[in-house]
Design an enzyme around this catalytic site. Structure first.
Site, mmCIF file in Angstrom:
data_model
loop_
_atom_site.group_PDB
_atom_site.id
_atom_site.type_symbol
_atom_site.label_atom_id
_atom_site.label_comp_id
_atom_site.label_asym_id
_atom_site.label_seq_id
_atom_site.Cartn_x
_atom_site.Cartn_y
_atom_site.Cartn_z
ATOM 1 N N GLY A 169 -3.050 -2.735 7.213
ATOM 2 C CA GLY A 169 -3.479 -4.097 6.927
ATOM 3 C C GLY A 169 -4.413 -4.134 5.737
ATOM 4 C CG ASN A 210 3.023 -3.671 -5.369
ATOM 5 O OD1 ASN A 210 3.907 -3.294 -6.136
ATOM 6 N ND2 ASN A 210 3.198 -3.701 -4.058
ATOM 7 C CB CYS A 211 4.949 -7.609 -9.510
ATOM 8 S SG CYS A 211 3.728 -7.576 -10.835
ATOM 9 C CE LYS A 226 0.615 2.597 7.664
ATOM 10 N NZ LYS A 226 -0.320 1.893 6.761
ATOM 11 N N PRO A 240 5.942 -3.494 -11.632
ATOM 12 C CG PRO A 240 7.699 -2.923 -13.067
ATOM 13 C CD PRO A 240 6.314 -2.495 -12.655
ATOM 14 C CD GLU A 258 -0.207 3.119 3.402
ATOM 15 O OE1 GLU A 258 0.268 2.139 4.020
ATOM 16 O OE2 GLU A 258 0.507 3.991 2.873
ATOM 17 N N GLY A 259 -4.784 2.976 4.588
ATOM 18 C CA GLY A 259 -5.221 2.182 5.722
ATOM 19 C C GLY A 259 -4.075 1.392 6.334
ATOM 20 C CE LYS A 277 -2.263 -0.869 3.764
ATOM 21 N NZ LYS A 277 -1.564 -2.137 4.093
ATOM 22 C CG ASP A 324 4.637 1.299 5.888
ATOM 23 O OD1 ASP A 324 5.686 1.043 5.254
ATOM 24 O OD2 ASP A 324 3.840 0.430 6.250
#
Length: 227
Positions: free
Chosen positions: A115, A172-173, A36, A201, A112-113, A14, A50
């Site tokens: 989890g 999201n790889c 966040k 990628p 942004e959350g 995220k 984060d």
């Protein structure tokens, strides 16, 4: 425009995707910031990495406290971490965090959350309840790994049940060795009733500038289309 960023799971990416979107929007000369409100887990300075990444990606003079007003020490589920510290998480804390930065008058505020979508805040409340109450549009980050189809489709089902608009989703790889990654992405494109905004990628050095811009343009186009 306020958009909530959720994920299929913890470590779906995220923050990685939110920071990339912030930087892409700023390339388009749009005013954007990232928040966040709840974070669990801190570095040696008592801050969440984060939240620091969002602060760094935001081209506005935000303080750490504005980005992350509730920082919990233990890197575990926030409601459990809060209980260990004798705290109670509330919707008003979330609302206050958003109101505290409204004077910046941004084009986009990305919240942004923590989890996944159904994150418990207390014994009775979920973070998803707050988002649904506000009716904010949502972007879903799908961490591409074995099991992501189930996680993604269950999350989309929950979003539909909550009645929140899905702007789109990001593949999201996160696993560079994932087998049949392209086939999994195609399966999700077929089944999720919202656009795939970008396929990011695996890149240890971060999201390339051109990809940031592509993601921003896709979000802008999706938002305009929904209106």
């Amino acid at each position: 425009m306020k958009i909530f960023i959720t994920g299929t799971d913890t470590d779906a990416g995220k923050t990685y995707c939110t920071a990339a979107l912030l930087q892409g929007l700023q390339q388009r000369q749009l005013k954007a910031l990232g928040l966040k409100p709840f974070a669990a887990g801190v570095n040696a300075d008592g801050q969440n990495t984060d939240a620091l990444a969002l602060q760094s990606a935001t081209d506005l003079p935000l303080t750490y406290q504005q980005v992350n007003p509730v920082c919990l020490v233990d890197p575990i589920a926030p409601h459990i971490a809060a209980a260990r510290q004798g705290l109670t998480l509330t919707f008003s804390q979330l609302t206050d965090a958003v109101r505290a930065v409204e004077h910046y008058q941004t084009d986009f505020t990305l919240v942004e959350g923590a989890g996944g979508w159904m994150l418990p805040m207390t014994d009775d409340d979920y973070l998803s309840d707050w988002v649904a109450e506000l009716g904010w549009p949502v972007i879903l980050v799908v961490g591409m790994k074995l099991g992501c189809l189930n996680h993604a489709l269950l999350t989309v089902q929950a979003l539909q049940h909550a009645g929140v608009p899905l702007v789109g989703w990001i593949a999201n790889c996160i696993d560079p060795d994932m087998l049949s990654a392209n086939e999994n992405i195609a399966s999700l494109q077929q089944r999720i009733p919202a656009p795939c905004l970008a396929v990011l990628p695996f890149a240890a050095e971060g999201v390339a500038s051109a990809m940031q811009l592509q993601l921003a343009d896709a979000v802008i186009n999706s938002v305009i289309h929904r209106r």
